[in-house]
Scaffold this motif. Structure first.
Motif, mmCIF file in Angstrom:
data_model
loop_
_atom_site.group_PDB
_atom_site.id
_atom_site.type_symbol
_atom_site.label_atom_id
_atom_site.label_comp_id
_atom_site.label_asym_id
_atom_site.label_seq_id
_atom_site.Cartn_x
_atom_site.Cartn_y
_atom_site.Cartn_z
ATOM 1 N N ALA A 223 0.775 -1.154 -0.016
ATOM 2 C CA ALA A 223 0.160 -0.220 0.100
ATOM 3 C C ALA A 223 0.924 1.221 -0.037
ATOM 4 O O ALA A 223 0.655 2.093 -0.771
ATOM 5 N N GLN A 224 1.887 1.297 0.711
ATOM 6 C CA GLN A 224 2.851 2.245 0.899
ATOM 7 C C GLN A 224 3.629 2.622 -0.517
ATOM 8 O O GLN A 224 3.721 3.499 -1.099
ATOM 9 N N TRP A 225 3.996 1.324 -1.170
ATOM 10 C CA TRP A 225 4.790 1.463 -2.386
ATOM 11 C C TRP A 225 3.808 2.099 -3.570
ATOM 12 O O TRP A 225 4.532 2.708 -4.492
ATOM 13 N N VAL A 226 2.433 1.528 -3.550
ATOM 14 C CA VAL A 226 1.323 2.300 -4.297
ATOM 15 C C VAL A 226 1.420 3.759 -4.241
ATOM 16 O O VAL A 226 1.427 4.664 -5.265
ATOM 17 N N ARG A 227 1.430 4.252 -2.984
ATOM 18 C CA ARG A 227 1.561 5.590 -2.741
ATOM 19 C C ARG A 227 2.724 6.403 -3.223
ATOM 20 O O ARG A 227 2.725 7.365 -4.027
ATOM 21 N N GLU A 228 4.050 5.694 -3.111
ATOM 22 C CA GLU A 228 4.838 6.266 -3.380
ATOM 23 C C GLU A 228 5.509 6.334 -4.782
ATOM 24 O O GLU A 228 6.131 7.343 -5.288
ATOM 25 N N THR A 229 4.864 5.352 -5.679
ATOM 26 C CA THR A 229 5.333 5.065 -7.118
ATOM 27 C C THR A 229 4.246 5.503 -7.957
ATOM 28 O O THR A 229 4.406 5.578 -9.303
ATOM 29 N N GLY A 230 3.204 6.274 -7.375
ATOM 30 C CA GLY A 230 1.878 6.576 -8.419
ATOM 31 C C GLY A 230 1.231 5.424 -9.239
ATOM 32 O O GLY A 230 0.754 5.837 -10.158
ATOM 33 N N VAL A 231 1.326 4.457 -8.609
ATOM 34 C CA VAL A 231 0.390 3.529 -9.092
ATOM 35 C C VAL A 231 -1.070 3.580 -8.915
ATOM 36 O O VAL A 231 -1.549 4.036 -8.035
ATOM 37 N N THR A 232 -1.732 3.479 -10.163
ATOM 38 C CA THR A 232 -3.305 3.703 -10.359
ATOM 39 C C THR A 232 -4.069 2.344 -10.341
ATOM 40 O O THR A 232 -5.251 2.683 -10.148
ATOM 41 N N HIS A 233 -3.256 1.347 -10.750
ATOM 42 C CA HIS A 233 -4.126 0.106 -10.764
ATOM 43 C C HIS A 233 -2.934 -1.147 -10.525
ATOM 44 O O HIS A 233 -2.199 -1.110 -11.034
ATOM 45 N N LEU A 234 -3.556 -2.018 -9.749
ATOM 46 C CA LEU A 234 -2.901 -3.210 -9.205
ATOM 47 C C LEU A 234 -3.296 -4.404 -9.725
ATOM 48 O O LEU A 234 -4.639 -4.628 -10.284
ATOM 49 N N HIS A 235 -2.328 -5.029 -10.372
ATOM 50 C CA HIS A 235 -2.748 -6.587 -11.154
ATOM 51 C C HIS A 235 -1.783 -7.539 -10.459
ATOM 52 O O HIS A 235 -0.782 -7.362 -10.472
ATOM 53 N N ALA A 236 -2.607 -8.459 -10.170
ATOM 54 C CA ALA A 236 -1.801 -9.891 -9.694
ATOM 55 C C ALA A 236 -1.938 -11.049 -10.540
ATOM 56 O O ALA A 236 -2.803 -10.908 -11.218
ATOM 57 N N HIS A 237 -0.978 -11.787 -10.399
ATOM 58 C CA HIS A 237 -1.240 -13.149 -11.286
ATOM 59 C C HIS A 237 -1.564 -14.313 -10.194
ATOM 60 O O HIS A 237 -0.844 -14.149 -9.192
ATOM 61 N N PHE A 238 -2.445 -15.337 -10.558
ATOM 62 C CA PHE A 238 -2.936 -16.348 -9.484
ATOM 63 C C PHE A 238 -3.729 -15.673 -8.522
ATOM 64 O O PHE A 238 -3.422 -14.740 -7.919
ATOM 65 N N ALA A 239 -4.822 -16.509 -8.423
ATOM 66 C CA ALA A 239 -5.805 -16.238 -7.244
ATOM 67 C C ALA A 239 -5.369 -16.674 -6.012
ATOM 68 O O ALA A 239 -5.746 -17.439 -5.119
ATOM 69 N N THR A 240 -4.090 -16.342 -5.583
ATOM 70 C CA THR A 240 -3.355 -16.635 -4.313
ATOM 71 C C THR A 240 -2.923 -15.457 -3.422
ATOM 72 O O THR A 240 -3.668 -14.439 -3.453
ATOM 73 N N ILE A 241 -1.889 -15.617 -2.686
ATOM 74 C CA ILE A 241 -1.547 -14.598 -1.736
ATOM 75 C C ILE A 241 -1.114 -13.519 -2.511
ATOM 76 O O ILE A 241 -1.445 -12.318 -2.047
ATOM 77 N N ALA A 242 -0.560 -13.373 -3.716
ATOM 78 C CA ALA A 242 -0.515 -11.983 -4.497
ATOM 79 C C ALA A 242 -1.786 -11.348 -4.630
ATOM 80 O O ALA A 242 -1.901 -10.113 -4.744
ATOM 81 N N THR A 243 -2.708 -11.960 -5.130
ATOM 82 C CA THR A 243 -4.118 -11.275 -5.026
ATOM 83 C C THR A 243 -4.584 -10.790 -3.798
ATOM 84 O O THR A 243 -5.272 -9.651 -3.726
ATOM 85 N N THR A 244 -4.524 -11.596 -2.909
ATOM 86 C CA THR A 244 -5.109 -11.220 -1.413
ATOM 87 C C THR A 244 -4.217 -9.863 -1.093
ATOM 88 O O THR A 244 -4.792 -8.862 -0.543
#
Length: 408
Positions: free
Chosen positions: A105-126
């Motif tokens: 969450a902090q990385w999102v704010r610091e890097t200006g990410v506007t949309h998150l995308h994960a691969h696999f419905a596992t811990i990455a998506t959680t």
């Protein structure tokens, strides 16, 4: 003025030797002009990686994963204003995973990410789901196969991922139908987007005058079906057609496969290469007269979605024999772009390999059609365009629009 979009990939491990599809996807999106950043939750730990990784421009952040509850409390203290949004679910995670949610969450704010995308419905998506909620950005994920079909999959967790996602990608029509049948309305935002390749970088060569040999590439796990292929090679030898087999990959069943080869007296015919980088794999597959993908439904429910290496073999011009598991018939269309056989049937596998060894004209016809299909339906540029449309909230074509013929 709205900020320029930036896609943040949340990946459990990066770069994985067995996950070339992730690298291809990121490269395609970068080529289309998208800005990408990568957050890796674990180191890859692979002995080598594909050269294509070096072409990825996206910065990579390996997210800290301290163990122990003290680190969790410290991270929570820094995130106090937003904690009510995720606190019950955060506390249900292992402390190390919960800390990573807060770091992402902090990385999102610091890097200006506007949309998150994960691969696999596992811990990455959680992690993407909870970090996105904390940071106030939407998330999406790509569902593959093990993350859907394995007996250990928590359907309630997957349902929550589906229900909250901005959109969900899955790699085959088969998966899309299964998700709709299993999760109903929660799967309403699922779109099928096939994994793609860059055909321009893969040299097609018709299968003329190649040495009679079979290639297999994949992790040595149950769902890949290697024991059936080894049995098929033994049948070929019994029929007076001893044919070399090249096995590329490693995994927990490596020693079991080697023992099977020894017990069947195939030691001189089967060569285990271990894991190899992409250029070496292409050399082996491109020199083979047959590529075999004898995938099966594993006892634990695991199965392949649509192996990227199968598409690579089709692009290279190597005639393919595969089983009718999950999304494979969407690429290997029987006697049009390859040959399909039932799973767990070494005799049928041996018969199909023999057909391709004995009928070079058929192999050339299938190889040409397979290459054309890859260019038409599995180009990574089209994949990137479809993913960009989904981020913008636009629909992709209905998965049912691609009819598949499976032999009786």
């Amino acid at each position: 003025m709205r900020p320029e979009p930036r896609i943040g990939y949340v990946l459990k491990r990066y770069p994985r030797l067995s996950e070339t599809f992730v690298v291809q996807e990121i490269l395609a999106r970068e080529a289309a002009g998208e800005r990408i950043a990568i957050a890796a939750l674990r180191p890859a730990g692979d002995p080598c990686f594909h050269p294509a990784v070096a072409a990825v421009r996206a910065p990579v952040t390996w997210v800290p994963r301290p163990t122990g509850s003290e680190a969790l409390w410290e991270a929570m203290e820094r995130a106090l204003p937003e904690l009510p949004r995720v606190l019950p679910e955060l506390l249900a995670l292992r402390p190390a995973d919960a800390v990573q949610v807060l770091h992402v969450a902090q990385w999102v704010r610091e890097t200006g990410v506007t949309h998150l995308h994960a691969h696999f419905a596992t811990i990455a998506t959680t992690v993407a789901r909870l970090a996105g909620r904390l940071a106030g950005v939407p998330y999406s994920f790509t569902a593959h196969a093990k993350d859907l079909y394995h007996h250990d999959v928590d359907h309630d967790a997957v349902r929550a991922m589906l229900a909250e996602a901005h959109h969900v990608v899955t790699i085959s029509d088969h998966n899309a139908r299964w998700l709709a049948d299993t999760f109903g309305a929660a799967a309403a935002r699922v779109a099928r987007v096939h994994n793609g390749l860059d055909p321009a970088t893969i040299r097609f060569r018709e299968p003329r005058d190649r040495e009679a040999r079979v290639a297999f590439v994949g992790r040595l796990v149950a769902k890949k079906g290697l024991p059936d292929l080894i049995d098929a090679m033994a049948l070929l030898r019994e029929r007076g057609r001893p044919t070399p087999l090249d096995v590329v990959g490693s995994g927990p069943l490596s020693e079991t496969a080697r023992r099977q080869v020894d017990e069947l007296g195939l030691t001189g015919l089967v060569r285990f290469h271990g894991p190899l980088p992409a250029d070496a794999v292409a050399g082996i597959v491109g020199a083979a007269s047959v590529f075999a993908a004898p995938c099966v439904h594993a006892p634990d429910g695991d199965r392949d979605g649509l192996p990227t290496v199968l598409l690579e073999a089709m692009a290279l011009g190597t005639p393919c024999v595969a089983t009718t598991v999950t999304g494979i018939p969407e690429a290997v269309r029987h006697d049009r772009t390859g040959l399909l056989v039932p799973e767990r049937d070494p005799a049928a596998l041996a018969d199909a390999i023999t057909v391709l060894l004995d009928d070079p004209a058929r192999g050339i016809r299938l190889a040409r059609a397979a290459r054309a299909l890859v260019e038409d339906r599995f180009d990574r540029a089209d994949q990137a365009a479809a993913l960009a449309r989904l981020v913008r909230g636009e629909r992709t074509p209905d998965p049912a629009s691609l009819p598949v013929e499976v032999p009786a």
